[in-house]
Design an enzyme around this catalytic site. Structure first.
Site, PDB file in Angstrom:
ATOM      1  N   GLU A 192     -71.958  73.037  20.277  1.00 49.74           N
ATOM      2  CA  GLU A 192     -70.521  73.066  20.589  1.00 49.74           C
ATOM      3  C   GLU A 192     -70.269  73.299  22.074  1.00 49.74           C
ATOM      4  OE1 GLU A 192     -68.494  75.986  18.184  1.00 49.74           O
ATOM      5  OE2 GLU A 192     -68.617  74.751  16.383  1.00 49.74           O
ATOM      6  N   GLU A 279     -70.942  71.149  11.004  1.00 47.82           N
ATOM      7  CA  GLU A 279     -70.609  72.548  10.711  1.00 47.82           C
ATOM      8  C   GLU A 279     -69.189  72.661  10.188  1.00 47.82           C
ATOM      9  OE1 GLU A 279     -72.297  75.361  13.905  1.00 47.82           O
ATOM     10  OE2 GLU A 279     -70.353  76.232  13.409  1.00 47.82           O
TER      11      GLU A 279
HETATM   12  C1  IDC Z   1     -71.071  82.714  14.440  1.00 43.83           C
HETATM   13  C2  IDC Z   1     -71.779  83.520  13.380  1.00 43.83           C
HETATM   14  C3  IDC Z   1     -71.641  84.992  13.705  1.00 43.83           C
HETATM   15  C4  IDC Z   1     -72.135  85.228  15.121  1.00 43.83           C
HETATM   16  C5  IDC Z   1     -71.428  84.319  16.120  1.00 43.83           C
HETATM   17  C6  IDC Z   1     -71.940  84.438  17.533  1.00 43.83           C
HETATM   18  O1  IDC Z   1     -71.251  83.216  12.123  1.00 43.83           O
HETATM   19  O2  IDC Z   1     -72.347  85.770  12.774  1.00 43.83           O
HETATM   20  O3  IDC Z   1     -71.886  86.579  15.462  1.00 43.83           O
HETATM   21  O4  IDC Z   1     -71.584  82.974  15.707  1.00 43.83           O
HETATM   22  O5  IDC Z   1     -73.262  84.103  17.647  1.00 43.83           O
HETATM   23  C7  IDC Z   1     -69.093  78.136  15.443  1.00 43.83           C
HETATM   24  C8  IDC Z   1     -70.470  78.241  15.961  1.00 43.83           C
HETATM   25  C9  IDC Z   1     -71.286  79.226  15.169  1.00 43.83           C
HETATM   26  C10 IDC Z   1     -70.455  80.432  14.788  1.00 43.83           C
HETATM   27  C11 IDC Z   1     -69.360  79.963  13.838  1.00 43.83           C
HETATM   28  C12 IDC Z   1     -68.466  81.084  13.322  1.00 43.83           C
HETATM   29  O6  IDC Z   1     -71.129  77.002  16.040  1.00 43.83           O
HETATM   30  O7  IDC Z   1     -72.378  79.606  15.956  1.00 43.83           O
HETATM   31  O8  IDC Z   1     -71.283  81.340  14.138  1.00 43.83           O
HETATM   32  N1  IDC Z   1     -68.556  78.955  14.521  1.00 43.83           N
HETATM   33  O9  IDC Z   1     -67.811  81.708  14.382  1.00 43.83           O
HETATM   34  N2  IDC Z   1     -68.165  77.277  15.818  1.00 43.83           N
HETATM   35  C13 IDC Z   1     -67.022  77.543  15.184  1.00 43.83           C
HETATM   36  C14 IDC Z   1     -67.250  78.627  14.335  1.00 43.83           C
END
Ligand code: IDC
Length: 352
Positions: A192, A279
């Protein structure tokens, strides 16, 4: 008396129809059959597995197609970060087989953060080795089980994929070489991009990394992230990359992303851009908060109608809404119904 009898018959008839899942005006009612998972696995003839049936994938026009040129839709699950203790333990052959046999999953995404939480680019050699080993476990289990595996270079805090372009080049060279004979592997080169990174910058990065992968693998599917946390597929559609078997990522978190993002996706579809939703979840974009299953349903409909492949975030027991397992779940494979979170149960119903 007669009237009473007639009423009784009408009542009984209505009851029968309702039980059969139909209301009197003919509309189907939602009978929420409970998901029942036993955690068991089955032995499936290779020719009946997804990879056994469909083989190496290609992009034809805007669609992902199989070895026979027939459109295929991958239904996948993403790991949480494999550099997290709430992500790595679930990357094992038994868990993948369980997802295949009971959840209706044919694709597994291995998410490896590049920066967050001691990611690949900011950690020591021993940890990097461990991360590569986890990827290897997924690729080999996937091959054996006839499932597709996405190797995801999970940029997030690093904002621009250019931040670690050098490391990305070396990494993709390594894995493309190592897995050149594995037709079940897809490469996702930047999860992303964010922080204002524009499409031009991402394109320049993508060209460099794709060139590296193509030295060893001329045809594997490569998924490219798009600006604003993989949302601006409409922007990418105005100026796609040259070359074959390239797809473009969009991500949605249904409680945050509704019509506004669906419009962007529809614009990209209309322009014929090959899309992959690598995702998604029904919760909000923090991975937490409440679910919006209504919006999620609209998303599923849009993707299913257009045969867009997807992966749900994430196979984890972390205490957050996006986790498919309950926080107390101690199993790392063989999941039972009671191990699944509300999100997990909803998802299995969608996939089955
Ligand atoms: C989130 C994980 C969370 C972690 C965070 C930071 O669920 O546990 O603390 O990242 O590392 C994304 C991202 C994905 C995110 C997810 C939810 O690609 O890494 O994971 N998210 O926030 N994009 C939109 C949402």
């Amino acid at each position: 008396m007669k009237r009473l009898a007639r009423r009784g018959i009408c009542f009984l008839l209505a009851l029968v129809l309702i039980l059969a899942g139909i209301t009197l005006d003919g509309r189907a009612i939602r009978v929420s059959a409970a998901v029942k998972l036993t955690g068991r696995t089955r032995s499936v003839a290779y020719s009946q597995t997804a990879y056994g049936k469909h083989g190496k994938l290609k992009v034809k026009g805007s669609k992902l197609v199989d070895k026979n040129g027939k459109a295929i839709q991958l239904k996948g699950i993403s790991s949480h970060g494999i550099n997290w203790d709430v992500g790595e333990p679930y990357v094992n052959a038994k868990a993948l087989q369980n997802l295949r046999d009971e959840w209706g999953v044919n694709c597994f995404r291995v998410a490896m953060y590049t920066e967050d939480y001691n990611g690949y680019c900011v950690t020591d050699a021993a940890s990097r080795k461990k991360l590569l080993k986890t990827i290897d476990t997924a690729v080999k289990a996937g091959k054996k089980l006839g499932m597709y595996v996405i190797i995801d270079w999970h940029i997030l805090n690093d904002g621009s994929p250019k931040t670690h372009q050098k490391e990305a080049k070396a990494f993709f060279k390594k894995v493309a070489k190592k897995y050149k004979k594995y037709g079940n592997v897809l490469y996702e080169i930047c999860n992303e991009p964010n922080g204002g990174t524009d499409w031009k910058t991402i394109k320049s990065y993508a060209k460099t990394v794709i060139k590296e992968i193509r030295k060893y693998n001329k045809n594997a599917i490569i998924i490219v992230g798009t600006p604003t946390w993989s949302q601006d597929v409409d922007v990418a559609a105005m100026s796609p990359l040259k070359g074959k078997n390239i797809m473009y990522a969009f991500h949605f978190y249904a409680a945050t992303h509704g019509d506004y993002l669906r419009e962007k996706v529809k614009t990209a579809i209309a322009k014929g851009l090959p899309l992959f939703c690598s995702e998604f979840s029904a919760c909000d974009s923090s991975g937490n908060g409440s679910y919006d299953f209504q919006s999620a349903k609209q998303w599923m409909k849009l993707m299913n109608q257009n045969k867009i492949s997807y992966c749900c975030w994430s196979l984890s027991n972390k205490q957050e809404s996006a986790s498919l397992l309950k926080p107390g779940c101690k199993r790392t494979s063989g999941f039972r119904t009671a191990d699944l979170s509300r999100m997990g149960k909803w998802l299995v119903k969608q996939y089955k």
